[in-house]
Design a protein around this motif. Sequence first.
Motif, short mmCIF file in Angstrom:
data_model
loop_
_atom_site.label_atom_id
_atom_site.label_comp_id
_atom_site.label_asym_id
_atom_site.label_seq_id
_atom_site.Cartn_x
_atom_site.Cartn_y
_atom_site.Cartn_z
N ARG A 144 3.89 13.47 36.68
CA ARG A 144 4.51 13.85 37.96
C ARG A 144 4.75 12.64 38.85
O ARG A 144 5.80 12.52 39.50
CB ARG A 144 3.60 14.88 38.65
CG ARG A 144 4.15 15.38 39.99
CD ARG A 144 3.39 14.79 41.17
NE ARG A 144 3.80 15.37 42.44
CZ ARG A 144 3.33 15.00 43.61
NH1 ARG A 144 2.43 14.02 43.68
NH2 ARG A 144 3.75 15.58 44.72
N GLU A 145 3.77 11.70 38.88
CA GLU A 145 3.93 10.51 39.71
C GLU A 145 5.11 9.66 39.26
O GLU A 145 5.75 8.99 40.06
CB GLU A 145 2.64 9.69 39.67
CG GLU A 145 1.46 10.34 40.36
CD GLU A 145 1.78 10.68 41.82
OE1 GLU A 145 2.30 9.78 42.53
OE2 GLU A 145 1.53 11.82 42.24
N LEU A 146 5.42 9.70 37.96
CA LEU A 146 6.50 8.87 37.42
C LEU A 146 7.88 9.49 37.64
O LEU A 146 8.89 8.78 37.65
CB LEU A 146 6.28 8.63 35.92
CG LEU A 146 5.04 7.80 35.55
CD1 LEU A 146 4.84 7.81 34.04
CD2 LEU A 146 5.18 6.37 36.06
N LEU A 157 9.10 20.52 41.44
CA LEU A 157 7.79 20.64 40.79
C LEU A 157 6.88 21.47 41.67
O LEU A 157 6.71 21.19 42.87
CB LEU A 157 7.18 19.26 40.56
CG LEU A 157 7.96 18.32 39.63
CD1 LEU A 157 7.28 16.95 39.56
CD2 LEU A 157 8.07 18.92 38.23
N VAL A 158 6.30 22.51 41.08
CA VAL A 158 5.37 23.38 41.81
C VAL A 158 3.94 22.94 41.49
O VAL A 158 3.56 22.83 40.32
CB VAL A 158 5.57 24.85 41.39
CG1 VAL A 158 4.57 25.75 42.11
CG2 VAL A 158 7.00 25.29 41.68
N ASP A 159 3.17 22.68 42.52
CA ASP A 159 1.78 22.25 42.37
C ASP A 159 0.92 23.46 42.02
O ASP A 159 0.74 24.37 42.84
CB ASP A 159 1.31 21.58 43.66
CG ASP A 159 -0.08 20.95 43.51
OD1 ASP A 159 -0.78 21.24 42.52
OD2 ASP A 159 -0.45 20.15 44.39
N LEU A 160 0.38 23.49 40.80
CA LEU A 160 -0.48 24.59 40.37
C LEU A 160 -1.95 24.29 40.59
O LEU A 160 -2.81 25.11 40.26
CB LEU A 160 -0.24 24.90 38.88
CG LEU A 160 1.20 25.30 38.51
CD1 LEU A 160 1.27 25.61 37.02
CD2 LEU A 160 1.68 26.48 39.33
N PRO A 171 -11.23 18.09 35.52
CA PRO A 171 -10.05 18.92 35.76
C PRO A 171 -8.79 18.05 35.75
O PRO A 171 -8.85 16.84 35.99
CB PRO A 171 -10.29 19.52 37.15
CG PRO A 171 -11.74 19.28 37.44
CD PRO A 171 -12.13 18.05 36.67
N GLU A 172 -7.65 18.68 35.49
CA GLU A 172 -6.37 17.97 35.48
C GLU A 172 -5.42 18.65 36.46
O GLU A 172 -5.30 19.89 36.47
CB GLU A 172 -5.78 17.97 34.07
CG GLU A 172 -4.42 17.31 33.98
CD GLU A 172 -4.48 15.80 34.22
OE1 GLU A 172 -3.49 15.25 34.73
OE2 GLU A 172 -5.54 15.20 33.92
N HIS A 173 -4.77 17.83 37.28
CA HIS A 173 -3.78 18.38 38.20
C HIS A 173 -2.53 18.75 37.40
O HIS A 173 -2.00 17.93 36.66
CB HIS A 173 -3.42 17.34 39.27
CG HIS A 173 -3.16 17.95 40.59
ND1 HIS A 173 -3.92 17.66 41.71
CD2 HIS A 173 -2.25 18.87 41.01
CE1 HIS A 173 -3.47 18.34 42.75
NE2 HIS A 173 -2.45 19.09 42.34
#
Length: 962
Positions: A144-146, A157-160, A171-173
Amino acid sequence: MHWVDQMADLPTGTVTFLFTDIEGSTRLAQKYPQAMPGMLARHNEILQKAIEAHHGSIFQMVGDSFSAAFHSAIDALQAALEAQKCLFNENWPAEPVRVRMGIHTGTVQLTGANQYSGYTTLALTQRIMSAGHGGQVLLSGATRELVRDFLPPDTGLVDLGEKRLKDLLRPEHVYQLNGPALPSDFPPLRILDSSPNNLPVQLTTFIGREKEILDVKQELSRHRLVTLTGSGGTGKTRLSLQVAADLLDQFDHGIWFVELAPLVDPELIPHTIVAALGIREQAGKPAIGLLKEYLHDKKTLILLDNCEHLVEASARVADDVLNAAPQLKILASSREALGVPGELSYPVPSLSLPNMKQLPVIEQLSQYEAVRLFIDRASLVSPHFEVDRENAPAIAQICYRLDGIPLAIELAAARVKVMTVEQISKRLDDRFRLLTGGARTALPRQQTLRALIDWSYDLLSENERLLLRRLSVFAGSWTLEAAEQVCVGDGIEVYVVLDLLSQLVHKSLVVANETTQADEMRYRMLETIRQYAREKLLESGAGEAVRDSHFGYYLKMAAQARAEFAGPGELTWLVWLSYEWDNIRAAVEWSIERQPWAGLELVNNLGFIFLDSLNNLRDMENWLSALLAQPANQERSTRRARGLLHWSWYASANREEAVPVQDMIDESISIYEEANDRNGLAHAYLVTALSTEDLAVSGEFCDRALHLFRETGDKFGAGFALLYFGWAMGSHDNDRKRASLEESLAIHRELGFVSGIIESSKQYAALEIRLGNLEAAHRRLEEGYALLEANASRLGNSITMSFDLGDLAYHEGKFELAQKYYEESLSWSSQKGLPYPAAWARARLGYLYTRLGEVDLAWSFLREALISFHKGGAKISIIFVLEGVASLAVAERQWERAAILYSCATEQRNAISEPRPPVEAAAVERDLVILRNQLDDASYKKLVDTGRAMTLEEAVTRALEE
């Protein structure tokens, strides 16, 4: 371009991965058996086209799953977006095909088989994909950062949020890609927290084990009880947890981790499992009954960890619940298998290690799991820790000497906070004091290396401990026969050794290896276990007695090898030597101070075998030097005479520098003459012939040796003398050389001596090549090569025919084939550590590249060869290279240099009565014609006179000038 053609272009380093698979593919295949093949083909076409259109490389397709790699994160996202649009808009014949996709960016490395290594990155990509649903595209926080600033129009992009994606570390974002014409509403993600489990969160990264994870998952699909076995610290628990995390969605009623290490009472095992599963105990009802009742209709996986100290009770409980619950599976970890019917025992290997004899470049060192683990853990305790060219070899050495045992490597890495890796490496001989200070929260046995092995040792019976201590005397590996002869007495009878050894194998303290060459099982200990057992042996006070027994066994075996080597037993003994060299070294070194006369006897019994490895040559030379210097071996005995001869041979064989050995040989001759030992005298004469550069003297002593070998009926000695005469004598009597090689070949065939037949065939072919009889050379090489191929498994790479095959190809004008064989020759010589054959390979490559017009390569190889031959004082070899440099000078139009070197070489050949072989003479004559045409008569004569007046030393100096 087809996806398989992209393999060579796979990105490495920081890579973005796109993993996909069809949701419910099994259901679709069952519901639409006729339509599904066409639907799958169309799915594959859409995926492949989208990936290739955005510069992706598909590196794996399994069933309906795609794995693709991208240099750019935005390319991966656009490929996923395009593929989902096409899949969504496709007019499917039955029902829509829905594909879930996951994208993640991380670091990986390519292995030699066009596969990626980097479990953390690949596994996280897989888990991100597995968490999704058909039609959904999920991204990791790293990706996402890239891409956040480069998203295609109308996408977002929807933040889940942070999710535990079957990941035991953290945990992973997770983010969801939304776009036009794509669905945006999906059920909750399939994540760790949504599946019932008690898998503990891990605080450190899981390194490597890609193959083992795949293997164990496959075994669990076929077996209901899989037990991970291995010695302490090999990472059985971490492996089982990682496998379990990957399988969470396959067990509807959860995966439950049960730690048995703290238990002392075997009756508590069912209660511990009940507690882990959250079952409420009932008064008056046995815990095992509750378990059987609860698990009866449930699809569950139980991890039974650290069963070894309660192995019988663990086996009973596992058997009971497996019989009561048909959908239950158990993944156990233990030093030994549980012994339950239907159990699959999976030995967990150590982490992959670099080859210390051929270390890769620093950039490739981290492809090995043990090295990656050390670097990862060292970076945790010392954030500024870096690998560089100075410390990389020490890191590899640490991992190698610690046998790739994860816990030992972690304990070593913890020391980088207060020591350099070089200091850690040097202190590994005292590893049990060095490797302490594990995590305070770890089990006590995991806080020091000694405590780890104490745990296993304390579980052994007294006789198992006794055998383990005695087995520590073996260096490298050993056979059952060796153990039965070395380790018996004082409490252990021969007939119980097999059972005790089997128990040590089952309990992962001894490793059993099937050998590819020998027809018997061999056994070994990891070096850490061996050091521990050796300490225990010394503490017991029995160390000297066991080492004496070990020496006695190898003295007896060496005598047997000498008696049986010259015939059909040769190959068996060559294999035995290759496996037993470390034990022989340990035996000889023990004898040097304790019983040097017997040590000299042992080495003499091996001295007749031509050893082809520089390590073997140096060992023999060093042992003989030490043994001959002992007072017990100063007496003028035939034992000393044999030792002097063997030292002379090994000291001078394949050395880059000349070694004065004649005084030793002369002493040996005088001893044999005093003893009237005719056969010994024959061996002394043969070593004299082998050690001199004077071909006339060599021929005379070879004749003397042959006469005495025949007189004493020593066919083996005669065959070797005839072989040497045909191999190394001058070119003035080629008919006799041919006759000698023919007779040598006949003797070796009669004896059944395979190496002798191959060597005689090779040298016969070499003679025919030098004489220009290439058809005859073909026939000889075919015979030798067929025998070499037929016995390759036992000869290994102890013999090569690449030199001769290369010469034949070269003189037939097949230069590409010649290059292949010469490079094989150089590789073989370098691996063996043999400088003289390596110099010959370089000389031949120098000639070849001259013919090919590759001037720089030709000069480099010729120069290196000349330097090597000059160090060793090998006159005919030096002359051969001088002529090669002269030929290169002609090609470079350096007329004066060429004329002088050719003239000197001719004069030197005349001085030793060694004319040019016919096959070489024609090429030299062509060069000389060119020189005479380029130089006037007076100039040419002056240069020829200059060359004739030169010493060989002066010619070498002139040749080495740039």
